[in-house]
Design a protein around this motif. Structure first.
Motif, PDB file in Angstrom:
ATOM      1  N   HIS A  85     -13.260 -18.136   2.354  1.00 49.66           N
ATOM      2  CA  HIS A  85     -11.808 -18.224   2.446  1.00 49.66           C
ATOM      3  C   HIS A  85     -11.151 -16.902   2.811  1.00 49.66           C
ATOM      4  N   LEU A  86     -11.938 -15.859   2.945  1.00 51.19           N
ATOM      5  CA  LEU A  86     -11.372 -14.601   3.399  1.00 51.19           C
ATOM      6  C   LEU A  86     -11.241 -14.554   4.920  1.00 51.19           C
TER       7      LEU A  86
ATOM      8  N   GLU B  29      -7.287 -18.251  -6.422  1.00 54.35           N
ATOM      9  CA  GLU B  29      -6.442 -19.379  -6.017  1.00 54.35           C
ATOM     10  C   GLU B  29      -5.456 -18.955  -4.930  1.00 54.35           C
ATOM     11  N   GLY B  30      -4.896 -17.746  -5.077  1.00 56.57           N
ATOM     12  CA  GLY B  30      -3.953 -17.254  -4.074  1.00 56.57           C
ATOM     13  C   GLY B  30      -4.581 -17.065  -2.710  1.00 56.57           C
ATOM     14  N   MET B  31      -5.845 -16.666  -2.703  1.00 53.94           N
ATOM     15  CA  MET B  31      -6.544 -16.525  -1.427  1.00 53.94           C
ATOM     16  C   MET B  31      -6.886 -17.888  -0.845  1.00 53.94           C
ATOM     17  N   PHE B  32      -7.207 -18.846  -1.691  1.00 56.17           N
ATOM     18  CA  PHE B  32      -7.564 -20.184  -1.215  1.00 56.17           C
ATOM     19  C   PHE B  32      -6.356 -20.910  -0.624  1.00 56.17           C
ATOM     20  N   ASP B  33      -5.168 -20.767  -1.280  1.00 55.81           N
ATOM     21  CA  ASP B  33      -3.995 -21.500  -0.792  1.00 55.81           C
ATOM     22  C   ASP B  33      -3.124 -20.664   0.146  1.00 55.81           C
ATOM     23  N   HIS B  34      -3.598 -19.459   0.469  1.00 56.91           N
ATOM     24  CA  HIS B  34      -2.941 -18.580   1.449  1.00 56.91           C
ATOM     25  C   HIS B  34      -1.546 -18.157   1.015  1.00 56.91           C
TER      26      HIS B  34
ATOM     27  N   LEU C 174      -9.786  -6.121   1.850  1.00 56.20           N
ATOM     28  CA  LEU C 174     -10.552  -7.314   2.222  1.00 56.20           C
ATOM     29  C   LEU C 174     -12.051  -7.040   2.240  1.00 56.20           C
ATOM     30  N   LEU C 175     -12.451  -5.843   2.640  1.00 55.13           N
ATOM     31  CA  LEU C 175     -13.871  -5.507   2.622  1.00 55.13           C
ATOM     32  C   LEU C 175     -14.389  -5.510   1.196  1.00 55.13           C
ATOM     33  N   GLU C 176     -13.622  -4.964   0.271  1.00 64.61           N
ATOM     34  CA  GLU C 176     -14.038  -4.955  -1.129  1.00 64.61           C
ATOM     35  C   GLU C 176     -14.052  -6.367  -1.697  1.00 64.61           C
ATOM     36  N   MET C 177     -13.101  -7.195  -1.286  1.00 62.74           N
ATOM     37  CA  MET C 177     -13.079  -8.582  -1.746  1.00 62.74           C
ATOM     38  C   MET C 177     -14.277  -9.344  -1.193  1.00 62.74           C
TER      39      MET C 177
ATOM     40  N   ARG D  53     -20.311   3.157 -10.317  1.00 58.09           N
ATOM     41  CA  ARG D  53     -19.185   2.700  -9.537  1.00 58.09           C
ATOM     42  C   ARG D  53     -19.307   1.205  -9.290  1.00 58.09           C
ATOM     43  N   THR D  54     -18.190   0.498  -9.450  1.00 58.69           N
ATOM     44  CA  THR D  54     -18.215  -0.950  -9.286  1.00 58.69           C
ATOM     45  C   THR D  54     -17.597  -1.400  -7.972  1.00 58.69           C
ATOM     46  N   HIS D  55     -16.900  -0.508  -7.272  1.00 59.33           N
ATOM     47  CA  HIS D  55     -16.260  -0.854  -5.998  1.00 59.33           C
ATOM     48  C   HIS D  55     -15.422  -2.119  -6.135  1.00 59.33           C
ATOM     49  N   ASP D  56     -14.615  -2.181  -7.175  1.00 57.69           N
ATOM     50  CA  ASP D  56     -13.735  -3.337  -7.350  1.00 57.69           C
ATOM     51  C   ASP D  56     -12.310  -2.905  -7.682  1.00 57.69           C
ATOM     52  N   ASP D  57     -11.969  -1.646  -7.407  1.00 56.73           N
ATOM     53  CA  ASP D  57     -10.655  -1.124  -7.791  1.00 56.73           C
ATOM     54  C   ASP D  57      -9.536  -1.853  -7.045  1.00 56.73           C
ATOM     55  N   HIS D  58      -9.733  -2.088  -5.728  1.00 55.60           N
ATOM     56  CA  HIS D  58      -8.731  -2.823  -4.961  1.00 55.60           C
ATOM     57  C   HIS D  58      -8.614  -4.257  -5.464  1.00 55.60           C
ATOM     58  N   VAL D  59      -9.751  -4.880  -5.764  1.00 61.30           N
ATOM     59  CA  VAL D  59      -9.755  -6.268  -6.217  1.00 61.30           C
ATOM     60  C   VAL D  59      -8.985  -6.397  -7.528  1.00 61.30           C
ATOM     61  N   MET D  60      -9.256  -5.508  -8.478  1.00 57.72           N
ATOM     62  CA  MET D  60      -8.602  -5.610  -9.775  1.00 57.72           C
ATOM     63  C   MET D  60      -7.114  -5.295  -9.675  1.00 57.72           C
ATOM     64  N   ALA D  61      -6.745  -4.313  -8.825  1.00 58.24           N
ATOM     65  CA  ALA D  61      -5.319  -4.006  -8.654  1.00 58.24           C
ATOM     66  C   ALA D  61      -4.585  -5.190  -8.042  1.00 58.24           C
ATOM     67  N   LEU D  62      -5.210  -5.841  -7.063  1.00 63.01           N
ATOM     68  CA  LEU D  62      -4.573  -6.996  -6.433  1.00 63.01           C
ATOM     69  C   LEU D  62      -4.515  -8.185  -7.391  1.00 63.01           C
ATOM     70  N   ALA D  63      -5.573  -8.376  -8.166  1.00 65.93           N
ATOM     71  CA  ALA D  63      -5.591  -9.474  -9.138  1.00 65.93           C
ATOM     72  C   ALA D  63      -4.491  -9.285 -10.171  1.00 65.93           C
TER      73      ALA D  63
END
Length: 584
Positions: A330-331, A493-498, A508-511, A531-541
């Protein structure tokens, strides 16, 4: 008698205006040099003239001196780098070329390839005197240039000498227990460009490890980076199409199968995209179908071995947190929204003081609209500026449309990041400011409240309401596993329903690299200091959760109108309302 090395001919024999001089020394003619002198074994086991393919020509153009090459299987990237570096090693004095592959047998194969090319040169009248040749070194006499061979199976390498040229092959497949120490010894030994050249090249191998980190911390993912990443999709390779099968003597059932596949061909949505946007032929699409079917019987995903896009090549779709049960990525549709920021700001005011962002680290895709409420969320790290330190990330969303409008990525202490967040929040109409109340987030929250930021996100935890009979909300979100899961599932859910629009490639690369395994092991990895490389993901979540509250509120315009900002973030005009909370 051996011919003089070409560098000596430069001073004694060659006319600088001659064709031979240009062929040997003109830096723009590496392709001519390779195709004039070198041979190579082809896939049929025959030695043929080395003719450059599209990807190889692109690689000669795309070189900065610090390059990561993401490529598909058997696309001749290592052959090109070996040949290019040999030209440097036979037209200069006193260089060390350090070549490291994933294992000892491959390293020896590369050593054999260089010796083969030296024979090619000798056949063309350019014979070099080899004064040392063993499994670890090859030294060209007269020029005093030295090839050093090593593999990632070693534990220490590259510390005893300057490395003028470095080639790290299949770096994504180096042993995890060795790669950090090896690279830590090699990279400091390489002079800065233009006096030192370094290349990592590899097929992807998951969203962890040395090569993945190299890519994530380079251009175009990171704006201010010495390294650059170059991505080459599989379809640049001319062999990867069933059309080439017509030139081979294959069993008849191959031709019957391809004829039937052509007759019944109906492209899937992702195939239609490749045909329309990437101009792939039916022969390439059919080759892709067959290869996907073949790879499905293994544990290695097709897109890892034959990547089509940088955002999705580091893992299989089936592992992705942002893939649905039917395997749909869905990305993919969100990647169509990628675009560069319209501004990169290095400072903003908060009330009457200026807050610095330690460089142009605030990326802006949309400037504030006074009629719009905004939400922001801070994923806070403990600070530190080393390579192994996680950055803090602040993401700002338009609460009405779900567009990502700005992002700050910075390595600083939690309190310093909070000061930056206050300035960003004021710029975006006093955006509703949220974060996580872990040890580092609590330090940031304390600073936000000290500065009297007027629009802090308050979270009412349903579980605490039941167990403690509380009715009062707390600032920011408690860092429980349940809350993290809730945030991430809302983002999913937000990514799935756009309902979200993400223009940022790094996010998006991190996601794309965020998996269900990462979700499960995130807390354990951070506890181990990894390092977990999820900082962007968690901030966006987190921002998606804050946005739900911000969307119901009217935008706070008053204080946001007190400051006029110039094109590069400088303060043009301010009004004097309220005390100065701090000076920087």
């Amino acid at each position: 008698m051996a011919a003089s090395p070409p560098v000596e001919k430069l001073a004694t024999e060659l006319d600088p205006e001659s064709e031979q001089f240009g062929l040997l020394y003109d830096p723009t003619r590496t392709d001519d040099w390779i195709e004039s002198f070198l041979t190579i074994p082809n896939e049929h086991g025959t030695i043929v003239k080395m003719e450059l393919y599209p990807q190889q020509r692109n690689m000669l153009t795309n070189q900065t001196g610090r390059d990561n090459t993401v490529k598909g299987r058997q696309t001749r990237a290592s052959s090109l780098i070996l040949a290019r570096n040999l030209r440097r090693m036979t037209t200069n004095f006193g260089l060390n070329c350090f070549v490291m592959t994933q294992d000892d047998p491959t390293t020896q194969t590369f050593r054999w390839r260089i010796k083969h090319h030296l024979t090619d040169l000798a056949r063309a009248g350019l014979k070099y005197d080899i004064v040392m040749d063993n499994e670890n070194e090859l030294v060209i006499g007269g020029l005093e240039n030295r090839f050093i061979w090593a593999s990632a199976e070693q534990r220490v390498a590259g510390r005893a000498y300057t490395i003028n040229i470095f080639h790290g092959s299949e770096a994504a497949h180096w042993k995890p227990e060795n790669e950090g120490v090896l690279v830590g010894g090699i990279l400091p030994a390489i002079p800065d460009p233009p006096f030192g050249w370094a290349d990592f090249e590899s097929t992807p191998n998951g969203a962890e490890g040395l090569f993945y980190n190299q890519v994530m911390e380079s251009r175009p993912i990171e704006d201010f980076a010495l390294w650059s990443t170059w991505f080459y999709p599989w379809y640049l390779e001319p062999r990867y199409t069933v059309d080439t099968w017509d030139d081979n003597d294959l069993p008849q059932h191959y031709y019957d199968m391809i004829a039937e596949m052509r007759r019944t061909f109906i492209p899937t949505p992702d195939e239609s995209y490749l045909i329309d946007e990437k101009k792939l032929s039916m022969g390439q699409i059919l080759w892709r179908r067959l290869k996907i079917r073949e790879m499905s019987r293994t544990t290695t995903p097709f897109l890892q071995e034959y990547p089509e896009g940088l955002q999705e090549c580091f893992l299989s779709t089936a592992e992705s947190f942002f893939a649905s049960d039917d395997g749909q990525d869905h990305l993919a549709v969100h990647r169509l929204s990628l675009r560069s920021p319209i501004q990169r700001l290095s400072m903003l005011p908060f009330r009457e003081s200026i807050v610095q962002f330690r460089g142009s680290n605030l990326s802006v895709w949309e400037t504030p609209n006074l009629a719009i409420p905004y939400a922001m969320y801070q994923d806070t790290s403990k600070g530190g500026t080393s390579k192994d330190s996680d950055p803090s990330v602040i993401i700002v969303l338009n609460a009405k449309t779900g567009h990502m409008v700005a992002k700050l990525v910075v390595k600083a202490t939690p309190r310093e990041v909070a000061e930056m967040g206050c300035a960003i929040g004021q710029y975006y109409n006093m955006a509703l400011y949220g974060g996580e109340r872990d040890a580092w987030g609590s330090q940031a929250l304390d600073r936000v409240r000290e500065l009297s930021y007027p629009n802090i996100f308050y979270y009412l935890d349903p579980q605490r309401m039941i167990t403690e009979r509380r009715q009062d909300p707390e600032p920011w979100i408690y860092p429980t596993e349940q809350n993290r899961d809730r945030m991430l599932l809302r983002l999913r859910e937000g990514m799935f329903d756009h309902s979200l629009v993400i223009p940022d490639q790094a996010t998006l690369l991190e996601m794309g690299a965020f998996t269900w395994v990462k979700l499960r092991d995130r807390h354990k990895l951070r506890g181990q200091g990894k390092r977990t490389h999820d900082d962007h993901v968690m901030a966006l979540a987190g921002c998606t959760m804050v946005t739900e509250t911000a969307a119901r509120a009217r935008p706070r315009k008053e204080e946001a109108q007190n400051v006029t900002i110039g094109r590069y973030g400088q303060v043009i005009r301010t009004s004097k309302t309220g005390p100065k909370p701090w000076m920087r």
